[in-house]
Design an enzyme around this catalytic site. Structure first.
Site, PDB file in Angstrom:
ATOM      1  N   GLY A 221      -0.748   1.129  10.099  1.00 23.93           N
ATOM      2  CA  GLY A 221      -0.927   2.748   9.879  1.00 23.93           C
ATOM      3  C   GLY A 221      -1.447   2.356   8.063  1.00 23.93           C
TER       4      GLY A 221
ATOM      5  N   GLY B  69      -1.312   4.669   4.884  1.00 21.55           N
ATOM      6  CA  GLY B  69      -0.844   5.710   4.035  1.00 21.55           C
ATOM      7  C   GLY B  69      -1.487   6.353   2.511  1.00 21.55           C
ATOM      8  N   GLY B  70      -0.725   6.664   1.293  1.00 23.07           N
ATOM      9  CA  GLY B  70      -0.915   6.937   0.055  1.00 23.07           C
ATOM     10  C   GLY B  70      -1.277   6.072  -0.347  1.00 23.07           C
TER      11      GLY B  70
ATOM     12  N   GLY C  12      -2.616   2.516   0.927  1.00 19.41           N
ATOM     13  CA  GLY C  12      -3.046   1.590   1.445  1.00 19.41           C
ATOM     14  C   GLY C  12      -2.924   1.080   2.807  1.00 19.41           C
ATOM     15  N   THR C  13      -3.429  -0.125   3.208  1.00 18.80           N
ATOM     16  CA  THR C  13      -3.759   0.418   4.987  1.00 18.80           C
ATOM     17  C   THR C  13      -2.679  -0.687   5.479  1.00 18.80           C
ATOM     18  OG1 THR C  13      -5.824   0.522   4.636  1.00 18.80           O
ATOM     19  CG2 THR C  13      -5.142   0.300   6.644  1.00 18.80           C
TER      20      THR C  13
ATOM     21  N   ASP D 195      10.545   6.357  -3.260  1.00 22.35           N
ATOM     22  CA  ASP D 195       9.850   7.597  -1.979  1.00 22.35           C
ATOM     23  C   ASP D 195      10.754   7.406  -0.839  1.00 22.35           C
ATOM     24  OD1 ASP D 195       8.424   9.204  -0.969  1.00 22.35           O
ATOM     25  OD2 ASP D 195       6.452   7.786  -0.183  1.00 22.35           O
TER      26      ASP D 195
END
Ligand SMILES: *[C@@H]1O[C@H](CO)[C@@H](O)[C@H](O)[C@H]1NC(C)=O
Ligand SMILES: *[C@@H]1O[C@H](CO)[C@@H](O)[C@H](O)[C@H]1NC(C)=O
Ligand SMILES: *[C@@H]1O[C@H](CO)[C@@H](O)[C@H](O)[C@H]1NC(C)=O
Ligand SMILES: *[C@@H]1O[C@H](CO)[C@@H](O)[C@H](O)[C@H]1NC(C)=O
Ligand SMILES: *[C@@H]1O[C@H](CO)[C@@H](O)[C@H](O)[C@H]1NC(C)=O
Length: 734
Positions: free
Chosen positions: A414, A416-417, A419-420, A533
């Protein structure tokens, strides 16, 4: 230095090769030598460029990379005042930018107001190589009680033109629904980007509002702010309903600024807007300099010309040797006969040079690895009291490359904002998740290391465990335990009817587990950690559906100064604490708010990001209103009502406490944890009557209470006290 010498050799060879008339397409540079080609994650190919050395960009194509932001912010122009750049495409001759929302106040009925809208600051408008892309964007208007007209300015000999574009309707109370679809006319309408003859646009246009209805305000749908908001938006993006609702809702709540997320739009660009290919090719400074490139007259929004690598070639047509051959063709016989000898010689030279630069590169990479390692390790060691722990947690880059098959795409779990994440299998067969972060600058790395140091001391069964990190890359890689069962979000919002969403008792237990980990992070860890978050997609579930809070580390890249005010806000729309959003003051109570939103999501099985109530408010507001009216059952999910309505109602009360507007009025996570555990273990004790300062006394009773009659459920026995957590965390084990 080595690379410069290498580049010089390559350049020399390239020139030799071209003058000798060979068709070798040599190793292409995407950029000018010595110029940076990336700002954060955004590629910056020539003619775009930034940096101090001259010649990194073509006149008019300067961009600014501001590394005070995380991730670094790229903007058009030299001062940083231009729009933020999200992506540059050479092939399409476009830049994708962050859109501005222009707000206009309402005026009295019967009057008109005129204004000019500029998408670019004055210095960039003058050179006019950028134009609003009419083909890729729409103009969206949100408001009520006006008719809207747009005027495209005169451009390249074409006269100005005015369009009567749209007038959003203001239905009565009966039809005030906020729809998920882009614009349905109610409170929102779409218009094309205004163009002059030939479909040309510029970067600015005129607008006129004719204010119609005296009582428009009274008839405004609840989600429409007064006045008019105008913005330009990429078609594709705007068609995605998940993007539309947050924009509409935030236009209202942010007073038109729509901050917190990015509305993207496209600008077209072209070289020398007063010249066609034929004329430009004769002028000095012609842009299509690569062999195997071709010139095209710009059509569509921009005027002028642009360059493209010919069919079969890829790369950058704006730099010498930029177009690389996907296939290589040798010239015909005559050349062959003459050139074989020279060709062979050059081939050897080129291969030799490639080999040499490769060696140099490998050497340099090794040097860099050592440098990063020394830097990062030193920092980590400073942070970690126990040096043995630090040693035990360090992985080599080689090991992680092997574990992920060189970060193969098929291993991506996955992204996201921040990183990977890759799935990896270590040499000892342990399955891990490896996070490659996006942070780059030194200050962030320090904070990141700090984060590693904190996380390495956290040992809580409901927090994803950090095994260690790799310090040989500029940005450290993080190695976490692999959690096989996906996210809480996926388990809750199941799509297919043959899958059952989580049972209520599992939801309650998971809520309690998350509360327990947050309470621990806020209070018990040596430094208070605010997650920032919290949302269902950041909660992972293992094979026994035990919750594991994830995505800390890199998400904490924000600097907090002494007063606790952060430079930029971070979080997810729908879950974010409004007080934090407005004051930018971060406390652990921001997590409490996000947690409250998550409780509502667990109770209602509705998605906080996209949910809209029948009277057009978001999930939280709707929930709290119903609760205050004593009608919370209306929004509780059917399954919750069947499996535990009474508990559900109590959890709803707890959620409402977490969602209080003022942070200081919200309970601590510890209090929430206690109440949820009380619900699971001893329903007969109404913990809601217990004050927070009495918790200490109750602590032993409730938490250590063990199984009291609920023989079938082992919820209670799973819970440890905070004190036990501290003891646990003190005995670090790997
Ligand atoms: C280029 O244009 C094509 C067609 O409109 C589009 O599919 C593609 O995403 C664009 N690429 C970029 C980088 O904008
Ligand atoms: C506008 O609203 C006011 C008060 O709500 C009402 O008295 C008036 O009649 C309305 N005017 C029109 C034209 O509907
Ligand atoms: C919106 O942004 C402008 C400029 O960035 C700022 O002056 C204004 O205060 C903002 N408004 C709100 C409600 O945040
Ligand atoms: C652009 O083209 C015009 C006309 O062909 C020419 O006079 C001008 O010098 C060119 N400008 C640049 C910057 O190349
Ligand atoms: C570009 O436009 C000029 C004049 O407008 C025309 O003569 C020329 O053939 C065009 N070139 C291409 C490649 O379309």
């Amino acid at each position: 230095m080595c690379s410069l010498a290498g580049a010089a050799i390559q350049l020399l060879l390239l020139q030799l090769a071209t003058t000798a008339g060979t068709t070798w397409t040599a190793v292409a540079a995407a950029n000018m030598a010595g110029c940076e080609s990336k700002c954060g994650d955004v590629e910056v190919p020539y003619p775009f460029g930034f940096g101090t050395s001259n010649g990194c960009h073509r006149a008019g194509f300067e961009v600014t990379c501001d590394r005070a932001y995380r991730p670094p912010k790229l903007s058009l122009g030299s001062g940083g005042g231009g729009p933020e750049v999200l992506e540059i495409s050479l092939r399409n001759s476009t830049v994708r930018v962050r859109s501005t929302v222009w707000s206009f106040p309402a005026a009295a009925a019967g009057t008109t107001s005129d204004a000019r809208v500029d998408a670019l600051p004055a210095d960039l408008r003058q050179s006019s190589q950028y134009a609003l892309s009419a083909a890729r964007n729409s103009l969206v208007l949100v408001g009520c009680g006006f008719q809207f007209q747009a005027t495209a300015p005169a451009r390249q000999g074409n006269a100005a033109r005015t369009f009567t574009s749209c007038a959003p309707s203001c239905p009565g109370a009966a039809q005030r629904k906020l729809r998920h679809g882009p614009c349905d006319g109610a409170g929102c309408c779409e218009a094309p980007i205004p163009t002059t003859g030939g479909g040309l646009t510029s970067s600015s246009f005129g607008v006129r509002f004719s204010w119609l209805q005296e009582n428009a305000t009274a008839r405004r749908p609840a989600w429409v702010a007064p006045g008019a908001n105008v913005f330009m938006v990429e078609h594709e993006w705007w068609r995605d309903r998940e993007n539309v609702v947050p924009v509409k809702l935030s236009l209202l709540s942010a007073g038109g600024n729509a901050t917190g997320f990015v509305i993207p739009a496209f600008l077209d660009w072209a070289l020398n807007t007063s010249s066609s290919c034929a004329a430009a090719a004769k002028m000095p400074g012609f842009g299509c300099v690569s062999r195997n490139s071709e010139c095209l007259n710009a059509t569509g929004s921009a005027d002028g010309y642009f360059c493209r690598c010919k069919d079969g070639y890829n790369g950058n047509p704006y730099v010498r040797g930029g177009c690389r051959g996907a296939r290589r063709h040798l010239a015909a016989g005559a050349f062959l006969a003459m050139g074989v000898g020279i060709g062979m010689f050059l081939l050897l030279l080129v291969l030799g040079a490639i080999f040499a630069t490769k060696r140099l590169k490998i050497h340099k990479a090794r040097k860099m690895r050592q440098k990063f390692f020394r830097q990062n390790r030193g920092l980590l060691l400073q942070q970690l009291v126990d040096k043995d722990i630090a040693q035990g947690m360090i992985f080599s880059l080689e090991e992680l490359e092997k574990a992920t098959n060189k970060f193969d795409e098929s291993r991506i779990l996955g992204g996201g904002g921040h990183g990977t994440v890759y799935k990896g299998i270590l040499s000892n067969q342990r399955v891990v998740a490896i996070k490659k972060s996006r942070l780059v600058i030194q200050k962030e790395i320090e904070e990141f290391i700090n984060e590693v140091a904190i996380l390495s001391q956290i040992n809580h069964r409901n927090v994803v465990k950090l095994f260690g990190c790799c310090l040989e890359t500029e940005v450290p890689l993080l190695v976490y335990e692999f959690i096989p069962n996906g996210t809480l979000y996926a388990h809750l919002h199941v799509d297919s009817p043959d899958q059952n969403p989580l049972a209520w008792k599992d939801r309650l237990r998971i809520a309690s587990e998350i509360a327990s980990s947050l309470a621990y992070l806020h209070a018990a860890a040596s430094t208070s950690v605010v997650h920032r978050d919290i949302k269902t997609s950041n909660i992972l579930l293992d094979d026994r559906l035990t919750a594991k809070v994830s995505d800390f580390g890199a998400s904490r890249g924000i600097e907090i100064d002494q007063s606790g005010v952060t430079a930029s806000i971070q979080g997810t729309f729908g879950y974010m604490d409004p007080e934090y959003y407005y004051t930018r003051r971060l406390t652990d109570k921001s997590d409490v708010y996000s947690y409250g939103v998550m409780l509502v999501e667990l109770l209602t099985r509705k998605k906080p990001i996209v949910y809209i109530s029948p009277n057009d408010v978001g999930l939280v507001e709707h929930f709290v209103t119903l609760l205050n009216q004593g009608k919370v059952s209306e929004i509780l999910e059917e399954q919750v009502i069947q499996e535990g309505e009474e508990e559900g109602k109590q959890v709803a009360e707890i959620a409402a406490m977490c969602l209080r507007t003022k942070g200081e009025d919200r309970p601590s996570m510890r209090y929430v944890e206690m109440r949820l555990q009380g619900l699971q273990c001893r329903p007969e004790i109404d913990i809601s009557l217990v004050e927070e300062d009495q918790l200490n006394e109750l602590n032993g009773l409730t938490i250590r209470g063990g199984n009291n009659g609920n023989a079938g459920d082992n919820y209670c026995s799973r819970h440890y006290s905070i004190e036990e957590e501290i003891l646990l965390s003190a005995s670090l084990e790997r």
